[in-house]
Design a protein around this motif. Structure first.
Motif, mmCIF file in Angstrom:
data_model
loop_
_atom_site.group_PDB
_atom_site.id
_atom_site.type_symbol
_atom_site.label_atom_id
_atom_site.label_comp_id
_atom_site.label_asym_id
_atom_site.label_seq_id
_atom_site.Cartn_x
_atom_site.Cartn_y
_atom_site.Cartn_z
ATOM 1 N N LEU A 91 0.827 -1.209 0.000
ATOM 2 C CA LEU A 91 0.000 0.000 0.000
ATOM 3 C C LEU A 91 0.861 1.259 0.000
ATOM 4 O O LEU A 91 0.568 2.226 -0.712
ATOM 5 N N GLU A 92 1.922 1.248 0.782
ATOM 6 C CA GLU A 92 2.789 2.419 0.839
ATOM 7 C C GLU A 92 3.506 2.629 -0.498
ATOM 8 O O GLU A 92 3.599 3.755 -0.998
ATOM 9 N N ALA A 93 4.012 1.538 -1.080
ATOM 10 C CA ALA A 93 4.688 1.642 -2.379
ATOM 11 C C ALA A 93 3.710 2.084 -3.455
ATOM 12 O O ALA A 93 4.042 2.913 -4.320
ATOM 13 N N ALA A 94 2.497 1.548 -3.426
ATOM 14 C CA ALA A 94 1.485 1.919 -4.421
ATOM 15 C C ALA A 94 1.077 3.372 -4.262
ATOM 16 O O ALA A 94 0.880 4.080 -5.259
ATOM 17 N N ARG A 95 0.950 3.842 -3.035
ATOM 18 C CA ARG A 95 0.604 5.257 -2.805
ATOM 19 C C ARG A 95 1.637 6.161 -3.457
ATOM 20 O O ARG A 95 1.279 7.132 -4.150
ATOM 21 N N HIS A 136 3.116 8.849 -10.579
ATOM 22 C CA HIS A 136 2.919 8.459 -11.975
ATOM 23 C C HIS A 136 1.454 8.353 -12.383
ATOM 24 O O HIS A 136 1.167 8.171 -13.571
ATOM 25 N N GLY A 137 0.532 8.454 -11.432
ATOM 26 C CA GLY A 137 -0.867 8.293 -11.755
ATOM 27 C C GLY A 137 -1.261 6.833 -11.877
ATOM 28 O O GLY A 137 -0.416 5.932 -11.843
ATOM 29 N N PHE A 138 -2.574 6.604 -12.010
ATOM 30 C CA PHE A 138 -3.077 5.232 -12.117
ATOM 31 C C PHE A 138 -2.595 4.569 -13.399
ATOM 32 O O PHE A 138 -2.067 3.451 -13.384
ATOM 33 N N THR A 154 1.185 3.519 -13.574
ATOM 34 C CA THR A 154 1.681 2.611 -12.536
ATOM 35 C C THR A 154 1.424 1.166 -12.936
ATOM 36 O O THR A 154 0.301 0.808 -13.295
ATOM 37 N N ALA A 155 2.447 0.347 -12.883
ATOM 38 C CA ALA A 155 2.328 -1.086 -13.173
ATOM 39 C C ALA A 155 2.499 -1.875 -11.880
ATOM 40 O O ALA A 155 3.290 -1.493 -11.007
#
Length: 210
Positions: free
Chosen positions: A20-24, A30-32, A35-36
Motif C-alpha cells: 500500500l505504501e509503495a502503491a501510494r 505516476h498516476g493510475f 503505474t504497473a
C-alpha cells in the motif's frame, strides 16, 4: 494460534502495508495509468504474485490506497474538531484541517485527480460519501442543535456543504504548488463567509421573532 501461523499472518500484514505504501507513492507520482503492478512489487522486492495475493487487480489496489488516504484524513479532521470548545469552533477546525490535508501532494493527486478516472465517477462519489458525508452531517447537526445555524433541514445543508468542500478539494489538487497556500486561504475565507452568513441570518431571524 500456533507461533508459525501468527508469524505468517504478521508477515502477510506487513507485506500488504508495504504494498500500500509503495502503491501510494507510485500512484501519486505516476498516476493510475502510469503505474504497473510489477513496479509496485519491485519497490518492496516482492513478486507480482505477492500483489495478487492481497489485491485482485490494480483497481483493487488503487481503491485500497484511496481508502487508506481517506481514513487518515478523517481521523485527523475528527482529532482537530474534537479539541474545539463548541460546535462552531469544531466545524471551523474541521474545515481548516481538511483544507490543509488537501494541500498534501499524495492526497490531492490520488483522491481528487486520479480516483474519479480510475474508479469511475459513481464509485468515486460513493467512496467520498462513505468517508466524508457522515462527518459533515454530524457537524451540521451539532451546529443546528446548538443554535449556531438556524433550524434548516439537515440533509440539504449537509449535501450543500459536502459539495462546497469537494469543490475546494478539487481546486487545491489542481492548483500549482506555488499557489496552493493562497488558494487554500481563499477557500477557507469563502467557506467561513458562507457559513457565517447562514449563522447571522439565523440569529437575525431569532431576534426578530415575536
Amino acid at each position: 494460534m500456533s507461533s508459525v501461523k501468527r508469524r505468517r499472518e504478521q508477515y502477510a500484514e506487513a507485506t500488504r502495508s508495504a504494498l500500500l505504501e509503495a502503491a501510494r507513492r507510485r500512484f501519486a507520482e505516476h498516476g493510475f495509468a502510469g503505474t504497473a503492478l510489477e513496479d509496485v512489487a519491485a519497490d518492496i522486492q516482492a513478486s507480482r504474485g505477492a500483489v495478487y495475493h492481497h489485491f485482485a487487480n490494480k483497481t483493487a489496489l488503487f481503491e485500497a490506497v484511496v481508502e487508506a488516504l481517506e481514513t487518515d484524513m478523517i481521523h485527523q479532521v475528527i482529532e482537530s474538531s474534537a479539541q474545539a470548545a463548541d460546535p462552531w469552533q469544531a466545524a471551523m477546525a474541521a474545515t481548516e484541517r481538511f483544507l490543509d490535508h488537501c494541500c498534501e501532494p499524495d492526497y490531492g493527486r490520488v483522491v481528487w485527480q486520479e480516483a474519479p478516472i480510475a474508479m469511475g465517477w459513481r464509485r468515486w462519489k460513493e467512496c467520498e460519501e462513505k468517508y466524508a458525508y457522515g462527518l459533515i452531517e454530524h457537524l451540521v447537526r451539532a451546529l443546528v442543535d446548538s443554535g449556531d445555524l438556524p433550524p434548516l433541514p439537515v440533509e440539504p445543508m449537509t449535501r450543500i456543504t459536502f459539495h462546497i468542500l469537494g469543490a475546494a478539494g478539487m481546486a487545491l489538487a489542481e492548483a500549482p504548488e506555488a499557489d496552493k497556500r493562497r488558494v487554500r486561504d481563499e477557500y477557507s475565507q469563502a467557506i467561513r463567509q458562507l457559513l457565517s452568513g447562514v449563522r447571522m441570518a439565523g440569529a437575525k431571524g431569532t431576534a426578530s421573532a415575536p
